[in-house]
Scaffold this active site. Sequence first.
Site, PDB file in Angstrom:
ATOM      1  CB  SER A   1      -0.064   3.925  -4.700  1.00  0.00           C
ATOM      2  OG  SER A   1      -1.115   3.386  -3.931  1.00  0.00           O
TER       3      SER A   1
ATOM      4  CE1 TYR B   1      -7.723   1.025  10.143  1.00  0.00           C
ATOM      5  CE2 TYR B   1      -7.879   2.078  12.300  1.00  0.00           C
ATOM      6  CZ  TYR B   1      -7.199   1.863  11.119  1.00  0.00           C
ATOM      7  OH  TYR B   1      -5.993   2.494  10.896  1.00  0.00           O
TER       8      TYR B   1
ATOM      9  CB  ILE C   1      -1.119   9.939   9.828  1.00  0.00           C
ATOM     10  CG1 ILE C   1      -0.580   9.196  11.067  1.00  0.00           C
ATOM     11  CG2 ILE C   1       0.024  10.425   8.931  1.00  0.00           C
ATOM     12  CD1 ILE C   1       0.215  10.029  12.054  1.00  0.00           C
TER      13      ILE C   1
ATOM     14  N   GLY D   1       0.824  -1.216   0.000  1.00  0.00           N
ATOM     15  CA  GLY D   1       0.000   0.000   0.000  1.00  0.00           C
ATOM     16  C   GLY D   1       0.848   1.252   0.000  1.00  0.00           C
TER      17      GLY D   1
ATOM     18  CB  ALA E   1     -11.481  -6.170  15.724  1.00  0.00           C
TER      19      ALA E   1
ATOM     20  CG  ASN F   1       1.371   1.352   4.905  1.00  0.00           C
ATOM     21  OD1 ASN F   1       1.230   2.092   5.865  1.00  0.00           O
ATOM     22  ND2 ASN F   1       0.872   1.650   3.703  1.00  0.00           N
TER      23      ASN F   1
HETATM   24  P1  NDP Z   1      -4.452   5.609   2.586  1.00  0.00           P
HETATM   25  O1  NDP Z   1      -5.903   5.282   2.491  1.00  0.00           O
HETATM   26  O2  NDP Z   1      -3.988   6.997   2.405  1.00  0.00           O
HETATM   27  O3  NDP Z   1      -3.636   4.666   1.560  1.00  0.00           O
HETATM   28  C1  NDP Z   1      -3.898   3.302   1.552  1.00  0.00           C
HETATM   29  C2  NDP Z   1      -2.853   2.610   0.703  1.00  0.00           C
HETATM   30  O4  NDP Z   1      -3.108   1.193   0.774  1.00  0.00           O
HETATM   31  C3  NDP Z   1      -2.949   2.968  -0.768  1.00  0.00           C
HETATM   32  O5  NDP Z   1      -1.640   2.929  -1.313  1.00  0.00           O
HETATM   33  C4  NDP Z   1      -3.821   1.851  -1.357  1.00  0.00           C
HETATM   34  O6  NDP Z   1      -3.570   1.606  -2.741  1.00  0.00           O
HETATM   35  C5  NDP Z   1      -3.320   0.678  -0.537  1.00  0.00           C
HETATM   36  N1  NDP Z   1      -4.243  -0.465  -0.447  1.00  0.00           N
HETATM   37  C6  NDP Z   1      -5.516  -0.469   0.011  1.00  0.00           C
HETATM   38  N2  NDP Z   1      -6.024  -1.719  -0.054  1.00  0.00           N
HETATM   39  C7  NDP Z   1      -5.053  -2.501  -0.549  1.00  0.00           C
HETATM   40  C8  NDP Z   1      -4.961  -3.877  -0.859  1.00  0.00           C
HETATM   41  N3  NDP Z   1      -5.994  -4.712  -0.651  1.00  0.00           N
HETATM   42  N4  NDP Z   1      -3.803  -4.366  -1.365  1.00  0.00           N
HETATM   43  C9  NDP Z   1      -2.752  -3.542  -1.591  1.00  0.00           C
HETATM   44  N5  NDP Z   1      -2.769  -2.223  -1.308  1.00  0.00           N
HETATM   45  C10 NDP Z   1      -3.911  -1.720  -0.810  1.00  0.00           C
HETATM   46  O7  NDP Z   1      -4.000   5.040   4.008  1.00  0.00           O
HETATM   47  P2  NDP Z   1      -2.934   5.614   5.074  1.00  0.00           P
HETATM   48  O8  NDP Z   1      -1.681   5.925   4.400  1.00  0.00           O
HETATM   49  O9  NDP Z   1      -3.606   6.602   5.910  1.00  0.00           O
HETATM   50  O10 NDP Z   1      -2.763   4.308   5.982  1.00  0.00           O
HETATM   51  C11 NDP Z   1      -1.708   3.376   5.812  1.00  0.00           C
HETATM   52  C12 NDP Z   1      -1.723   2.431   6.989  1.00  0.00           C
HETATM   53  O11 NDP Z   1      -1.600   3.175   8.208  1.00  0.00           O
HETATM   54  C13 NDP Z   1      -3.020   1.630   7.120  1.00  0.00           C
HETATM   55  O12 NDP Z   1      -2.731   0.328   7.580  1.00  0.00           O
HETATM   56  C14 NDP Z   1      -3.782   2.386   8.191  1.00  0.00           C
HETATM   57  O13 NDP Z   1      -4.693   1.576   8.872  1.00  0.00           O
HETATM   58  C15 NDP Z   1      -2.653   2.841   9.087  1.00  0.00           C
HETATM   59  N6  NDP Z   1      -2.992   3.972   9.923  1.00  0.00           N
HETATM   60  C16 NDP Z   1      -3.347   5.168   9.354  1.00  0.00           C
HETATM   61  C17 NDP Z   1      -3.660   6.240  10.184  1.00  0.00           C
HETATM   62  C18 NDP Z   1      -4.046   7.579   9.666  1.00  0.00           C
HETATM   63  O14 NDP Z   1      -4.446   8.430  10.478  1.00  0.00           O
HETATM   64  N7  NDP Z   1      -3.937   7.853   8.380  1.00  0.00           N
HETATM   65  C19 NDP Z   1      -3.651   6.100  11.652  1.00  0.00           C
HETATM   66  C20 NDP Z   1      -3.257   4.806  12.117  1.00  0.00           C
HETATM   67  C21 NDP Z   1      -2.936   3.788  11.269  1.00  0.00           C
HETATM   68  P3  NDP Z   1      -4.345   2.449  -3.917  1.00  0.00           P
HETATM   69  O15 NDP Z   1      -3.706   3.808  -3.919  1.00  0.00           O
HETATM   70  O16 NDP Z   1      -4.034   1.681  -5.147  1.00  0.00           O
HETATM   71  O17 NDP Z   1      -5.791   2.491  -3.548  1.00  0.00           O
END
Ligand code: NDP
Length: 243
Positions: free
Chosen positions: A11, A152, A185, A9, A154, A87
């Site tokens: 991108s 989420y 974030i 993830g 869980a 991630n």
């Molecule tokens: P975003 O929604 O900004 O980005 C999600 C990323 O994950 C994108 O690159 C997306 O790809 C990719 N993705 C989603 N589903 C899949 C899949 N099935 N297979 C491969 N790639 C996938 O998320 P964040 O950057 O905010 O979050 C990243 C991580 O951090 C997550 O695990 C989230 O739970 C965790 N997190 C985030 C917080 C926040 O406040 N933002 C707080 C705490 C944790 P594409 O661009 O192609 O859709």
Amino acid sequence: MKKVALVTGSSRGIGAATAEVLAENGWSVCINYIERADKAEALAAELRGKGCEVMTCRCDVAEADSVKKMTAEIEKTLGPVTLLVNNAGIAKQQQFQDITPGTWKRIFDVNVNGCFNCTQAVLGNMLHEHDGCIVNISSIWGSHGASCEAAYSATKHAIIGLTRSLAAELAPTGIRVNCVAPGVIDTDMVKVLGQETLDMLAKEVIPLGRLGKPEEIAEAVLFLANSRYTTGHVLGVDGGFII
Ligand code: NDP
């Protein structure tokens, strides 16, 4: 061994910042995505322009067979993965009664089974080398409860359980497993909360008085990747949200 990282993830958001920081610090990086090829390719082009070695790969981490194909492609192009950053994650805010079985399953498939699939796919080589590092991305909701975030939260609790158990199991092999637990974030994921709520969180809830930046999580991942005597640790990077 050559430093090769898979950041799932990556991108957008935290994953993209992590791919960038790792690439700038000498890792060859696979940028994984599910839909946004445009974002992944733009990041790859930017990093190649800085002299970094990167590749992109579309793969749904919830699909075990696709993950196996992705790791085989990485091995062929960059070499075996020595650092896995689990991630990729999805979230959906809704009351528990409104969660459909399909939504519940998909959140677990991506957030938890994605970690399982990717970890299993890279572990063989790490075990062979008696070296390697896994960093899982959990959340503050991986240790605390949040209203309208049951599914989420869980999954994020599960990721902490997986981190600690796997760290204990793999420590004798030299492979380290750690976790970052971000607070709020500034990425697309939290935009659904609306600007008013985000401003309120920054002003009234987060002790440091602002949302975190994706690169601040990336720096924590880099620290754990380099910290060779740290395993089984959950590093909170949350502006003091959870103290
Ligand atoms: P975003 O929604 O900004 O980005 C999600 C990323 O994950 C994108 O690159 C997306 O790809 C990719 N993705 C989603 N589903 C899949 C899949 N099935 N297979 C491969 N790639 C996938 O998320 P964040 O950057 O905010 O979050 C990243 C991580 O951090 C997550 O695990 C989230 O739970 C965790 N997190 C985030 C917080 C926040 O406040 N933002 C707080 C705490 C944790 P594409 O661009 O192609 O859709």
